[in-house]
Scaffold this active site. Structure first.
Site, PDB file in Angstrom:
ATOM      1  N   THR A   1     -10.734  -7.500   8.918  1.00  0.00           N
ATOM      2  CA  THR A   1      -9.314  -7.191   8.713  1.00  0.00           C
ATOM      3  C   THR A   1      -8.702  -6.644   9.999  1.00  0.00           C
ATOM      4  O   THR A   1      -7.633  -7.080  10.432  1.00  0.00           O
ATOM      5  CB  THR A   1      -9.149  -6.177   7.566  1.00  0.00           C
ATOM      6  OG1 THR A   1      -9.543  -6.805   6.353  1.00  0.00           O
ATOM      7  CG2 THR A   1      -7.713  -5.686   7.439  1.00  0.00           C
TER       8      THR A   1
ATOM      9  N   GLY B   1       0.822  -1.208   0.000  1.00  0.00           N
ATOM     10  CA  GLY B   1       0.000   0.000   0.000  1.00  0.00           C
ATOM     11  C   GLY B   1       0.855   1.257   0.000  1.00  0.00           C
ATOM     12  O   GLY B   1       2.083   1.195  -0.146  1.00  0.00           O
ATOM     13  N   PHE B   2       0.203   2.384   0.197  1.00  0.00           N
ATOM     14  CA  PHE B   2       0.886   3.688   0.185  1.00  0.00           C
ATOM     15  C   PHE B   2       1.953   3.747   1.287  1.00  0.00           C
ATOM     16  O   PHE B   2       3.159   3.812   1.007  1.00  0.00           O
ATOM     17  CB  PHE B   2      -0.180   4.783   0.317  1.00  0.00           C
ATOM     18  CG  PHE B   2       0.318   6.115   0.773  1.00  0.00           C
ATOM     19  CD1 PHE B   2       1.395   6.736   0.142  1.00  0.00           C
ATOM     20  CD2 PHE B   2      -0.299   6.770   1.835  1.00  0.00           C
ATOM     21  CE1 PHE B   2       1.852   7.980   0.562  1.00  0.00           C
ATOM     22  CE2 PHE B   2       0.148   8.015   2.256  1.00  0.00           C
ATOM     23  CZ  PHE B   2       1.222   8.609   1.631  1.00  0.00           C
TER      24      PHE B   2
ATOM     25  N   TYR C   1     -14.520   1.053  10.188  1.00  0.00           N
ATOM     26  CA  TYR C   1     -13.092   1.402  10.260  1.00  0.00           C
ATOM     27  C   TYR C   1     -12.752   1.855  11.686  1.00  0.00           C
ATOM     28  O   TYR C   1     -11.847   1.306  12.319  1.00  0.00           O
ATOM     29  CB  TYR C   1     -12.809   2.512   9.255  1.00  0.00           C
ATOM     30  CG  TYR C   1     -11.359   2.929   9.161  1.00  0.00           C
ATOM     31  CD1 TYR C   1     -10.409   2.122   8.542  1.00  0.00           C
ATOM     32  CD2 TYR C   1     -10.935   4.160   9.667  1.00  0.00           C
ATOM     33  CE1 TYR C   1      -9.076   2.520   8.432  1.00  0.00           C
ATOM     34  CE2 TYR C   1      -9.614   4.569   9.562  1.00  0.00           C
ATOM     35  CZ  TYR C   1      -8.686   3.748   8.938  1.00  0.00           C
ATOM     36  OH  TYR C   1      -7.375   4.146   8.826  1.00  0.00           O
TER      37      TYR C   1
ATOM     38  N   THR D   1      -2.038  11.302   6.402  1.00  0.00           N
ATOM     39  CA  THR D   1      -0.702  11.311   5.794  1.00  0.00           C
ATOM     40  C   THR D   1      -0.844  11.251   4.273  1.00  0.00           C
ATOM     41  O   THR D   1      -1.762  10.609   3.766  1.00  0.00           O
ATOM     42  CB  THR D   1       0.105  10.114   6.329  1.00  0.00           C
ATOM     43  OG1 THR D   1       0.162  10.209   7.757  1.00  0.00           O
ATOM     44  CG2 THR D   1       1.518  10.100   5.782  1.00  0.00           C
TER      45      THR D   1
END
Ligand code: NAD
Ligand code: UDP
Length: 335
Positions: free
Chosen positions: A95, A13-14, A148, A178
């Site tokens: 997750t 990922g990022f 989330y 970020t």
């Protein structure tokens, strides 16, 4: 000297790909585990030839492969952009919760240190500003962001219970917004949306009246904060806020992006998503004192680097796929 074996979940990922790169540079063996839900093969393609790098395609909500031996675990696996984590809310919860259990059990078995990429979203729509780690938050447990926010809150609970019950060496980082190179152009978060829209000559989509605030941290700063937290003495468990306290409204961000890109596109005001936090700013006193860490990259510099990244990506993708171009840029050393 034997180098550490480090598991990075969400490593494609990022943030994860920047972390893998930084760890490889410091001589560690890096095992990247990713399901490629939101991550990209291009983000890690140039690491594959590195003899200290290995990639496993795996969903952390499922039991982990047997026989893994690691010294440190960074758990970054989780979609982070609201449209992505809301697309399959049950899987987002699994997750965070099943994933945390699987990884904490691995840490317990290996005696490994484990760091959780938690989030400022545990503060919800905060009633205090700036947010300190002592604030318990203001989260709607029933709304569309809850999969989330509550998933991440439960993961923090699991980390502290494994620490108290089983002595697992935990580190909990509460990461604030970020941004930087290697975000996906269709990620959906505000910085990448505004930059991509401006570069394409599209209207900038401001949700609500744009007076809501965020505080944006450049990716390189954030990665140094994660490393400092992992390296901190055993008794430092966190939670520790990692972010840049410079706060601005989404209208101010739109203005900055228009100025930097030289675009003269309009602003398109859209409805504010439900439960969108009104304001967000980290109090980083604890990070400064305990880790000796604070961000060093001003927003103007970080935004410029991010605009350059997307400018290069978009001009190349007019003729080829995004994945192919990201890979070429990575191989040519564009960060
Ligand atoms: P991202 O979406 O770019 O990366 C997440 C990575 O995790 C992707 O590569 C994705 O494929 C992988 N992934 C998702 N679900 C998985 C699963 N079940 N099993 C294995 N891999 C899975 O997001 P990012 O911005 O790099 O965020 C990384 C982590 O940092 C996330 O845990 C996120 O919650 C946390 N965080 C990020 C920010 C931010 O502003 N970037 C802020 C707060 C917290
Ligand atoms: N936002 C916006 N336009 C966009 C995407 C997001 O105005 O195209 C707003 C969003 O409503 C929120 C802020 O920007 O108020 C930050 O959104 P993002 O999804 O980047 O992060 P988060 O809401 O998770 O902090």
């Amino acid at each position: 000297m034997v180098s550490k074996r480090i598991l990075v979940t969400g490593g494609a990922g990022f943030l994860g790909s920047h972390l893998c790169e930084r760890l490889l540079r410091s001589g560690c063996h890096v095992l990247c585990m990713d399901s490629f839900l939101t991550g990209s093969h291009a983000n890690v393609a140039s690491f594959l030839a590195h003899r200290n790098f290995a990639l496993i395609t795996h969903d952390i909500a499922q039991p982990l492969p047997a026989g893994m031996e690691v010294d440190e675990i960074y758990n970054l696996a989780c979609p982070a952009s609201p449209p992505h984590y809301q697309a399959d809310p049950l899987h987002t919860v699994k997750t965070s919760v099943y994933g945390a259990i699987h990884l904490l059990e691995l840490a317990q078995r290996c005696g490994a240190r484990i760091l959780q990429a938690s989030t400022s979203e545990v503060y919800g729509d905060p009633e205090v500003s700036p947010q300190t780690e002592a604030y318990w938050g203001h989260v709607n447990p029933l709304g569309p962001r809850a999969c989330y926010d509550e998933g991440k809150r439960c993961a923090e609970t699991l980390f502290f219970d494994f620490h108290r019950r089983h002595g697992v060496a935990i580190k909990v980082a509460r990461i604030f917004n970020t941004y930087g190179p290697r975000m996906q152009p269709d990620d959906g978060r505000v910085v990448s949306n505004f930059i991509v829209q401006a570069l394409r000559g599209d209207s900038l989509t401001v949700y609500g009246d744009g007076s809501q605030t965020r505080s944006f941290c450049y990716v390189d700063d954030l990665i140094e904060g994660l490393l400092a937290l992992m390296a901190s003495p055993l008794e430092v468990t966190g939670p520790i806020n990692l972010g840049n306290p410079t706060e601005l409204s989404m209208c101010e961000l739109a203005d900055r992006v228009l100025t930097l890109t030289g675009a003269c596109t309009a602003v398109d005001f859209r409805p504010l998503p439900q439960d969108d936090p009104r304001q967000r700013r980290p109090d980083i006193t604890r990070a400064k004192h305990v880790l000796g860490w604070e961000p060093t990259v001003p927003l103007s510099v970080g935004l410029e680097k991010t605009v350059d990244y997307f400018r290069q990506l978009l001009s190349a993708t007019s003729t080829t796929s995004v994945d192919g171009v990201v890979q070429v840029m990575r191989e040519e050393g564009a960060s």
